[in-house]
Scaffold this motif. Structure first.
Motif, PDB file in Angstrom:
ATOM      1  N   TYR A  36      16.175   0.077  10.546  1.00  0.00           N
ATOM      2  CA  TYR A  36      15.191   0.407  11.576  1.00  0.00           C
ATOM      3  C   TYR A  36      14.334  -0.842  11.803  1.00  0.00           C
ATOM      4  CZ  TYR A  36      16.063   5.435  10.881  1.00  0.00           C
ATOM      5  OH  TYR A  36      16.626   6.692  10.808  1.00  0.00           O
ATOM      6  N   ARG A  37      13.591  -0.826  12.888  1.00  0.00           N
ATOM      7  CA  ARG A  37      12.620  -1.891  13.097  1.00  0.00           C
ATOM      8  C   ARG A  37      11.371  -1.340  13.776  1.00  0.00           C
ATOM      9  NH1 ARG A  37      15.609  -5.593  17.799  1.00  0.00           N
ATOM     10  NH2 ARG A  37      15.464  -4.072  19.508  1.00  0.00           N
ATOM     11  N   GLN A  38      10.280  -2.020  13.517  1.00  0.00           N
ATOM     12  CA  GLN A  38       9.018  -1.624  14.121  1.00  0.00           C
ATOM     13  C   GLN A  38       8.313  -2.867  14.630  1.00  0.00           C
ATOM     14  OE1 GLN A  38       6.400   0.721  11.635  1.00  0.00           O
ATOM     15  NE2 GLN A  38       5.296   1.489  13.410  1.00  0.00           N
ATOM     16  N   ALA A  39       8.240  -2.960  15.950  1.00  0.00           N
ATOM     17  CA  ALA A  39       7.554  -4.077  16.584  1.00  0.00           C
ATOM     18  C   ALA A  39       6.057  -3.780  16.637  1.00  0.00           C
ATOM     19  CB  ALA A  39       8.105  -4.294  17.989  1.00  0.00           C
ATOM     20  N   PRO A  40       5.237  -4.812  16.767  1.00  0.00           N
ATOM     21  CA  PRO A  40       3.786  -4.607  16.825  1.00  0.00           C
ATOM     22  C   PRO A  40       3.386  -3.634  17.931  1.00  0.00           C
ATOM     23  CG  PRO A  40       4.283  -6.928  16.566  1.00  0.00           C
ATOM     24  CD  PRO A  40       5.586  -6.245  16.801  1.00  0.00           C
ATOM     25  N   GLY A  41       2.632  -2.621  17.579  1.00  0.00           N
ATOM     26  CA  GLY A  41       2.156  -1.658  18.556  1.00  0.00           C
ATOM     27  C   GLY A  41       3.169  -0.636  19.008  1.00  0.00           C
ATOM     28  N   LYS A  42       4.345  -0.640  18.388  1.00  0.00           N
ATOM     29  CA  LYS A  42       5.399   0.294  18.794  1.00  0.00           C
ATOM     30  C   LYS A  42       5.821   1.176  17.629  1.00  0.00           C
ATOM     31  CE  LYS A  42       7.294  -2.545  22.518  1.00  0.00           C
ATOM     32  NZ  LYS A  42       8.536  -3.102  23.112  1.00  0.00           N
ATOM     33  N   GLN A  43       6.527   2.243  17.967  1.00  0.00           N
ATOM     34  CA  GLN A  43       7.040   3.137  16.939  1.00  0.00           C
ATOM     35  C   GLN A  43       8.284   2.541  16.279  1.00  0.00           C
ATOM     36  OE1 GLN A  43       7.660   6.967  18.857  1.00  0.00           O
ATOM     37  NE2 GLN A  43       5.603   7.628  18.296  1.00  0.00           N
ATOM     38  N   ARG A  44       8.519   2.968  15.067  1.00  0.00           N
ATOM     39  CA  ARG A  44       9.728   2.540  14.365  1.00  0.00           C
ATOM     40  C   ARG A  44      10.940   3.124  15.084  1.00  0.00           C
ATOM     41  NH1 ARG A  44       9.795   2.972   7.876  1.00  0.00           N
ATOM     42  NH2 ARG A  44       7.782   1.975   8.348  1.00  0.00           N
ATOM     43  N   GLU A  45      11.971   2.314  15.259  1.00  0.00           N
ATOM     44  CA  GLU A  45      13.173   2.761  15.953  1.00  0.00           C
ATOM     45  C   GLU A  45      14.415   2.435  15.141  1.00  0.00           C
ATOM     46  OE1 GLU A  45      13.928   0.697  19.619  1.00  0.00           O
ATOM     47  OE2 GLU A  45      13.698  -1.282  18.723  1.00  0.00           O
TER      48      GLU A  45
END
Length: 119
Positions: A36-45
């Motif tokens: 998974y990844r989580q970018a700044p200000g975004k939900q984990r995907e």
């Protein structure tokens, strides 16, 4: 049970990285593994997943650039990331469905490894 992720770093756009994640502890078997990844200000995907038999799936934005693989003998999952783009910048987390030797099954998360892509 612990998952230890590594391999992140700072890379220029167009570059490559290989992430690794190794599970350790009282493991009987590991079923699905994923990144998974989580970018700044975004939900984990969910980025990519792989079954115990090696079947893989990917989210559309990474198809053709990311490759997930695993080494069952080493309890390790890999994510080869090619043609990196600035929008790939995120903390990458590994995840595994693990059956322990005490017959308890659960999802486990790694601690995350930061991938930063400069333009």
């Amino acid at each position: 049970v612990q998952l230890q992720a590594s391999g992140g770093g700072l890379v220029q756009a167009g570059g490559s990285l290989r992430l690794s994640c190794t599970a350790s502890g009282i493991i009987f078997s590991i079923n699905d593994m994923a990144w998974y990844r989580q970018a700044p200000g975004k939900q984990r995907e969910l980025v990519a997943s792989i079954t115990s038999s090696g079947m893989t799936s990917y989210t559309d934005p990474v198809k053709g650039r990311f490759t997930i693989s695993r080494d069952n003998a080493k309890n390790t999952v890999y994510l080869q990331i090619n043609s990196l783009k600035p929008e790939d910048t995120a903390v990458y987390y590994c995840n595994a469905d693990i059956l322990r030797t005490d017959w308890r099954a659960s999802h486990y998360w790694g601690q995350g490894t930061l991938v930063t892509v400069s333009s």
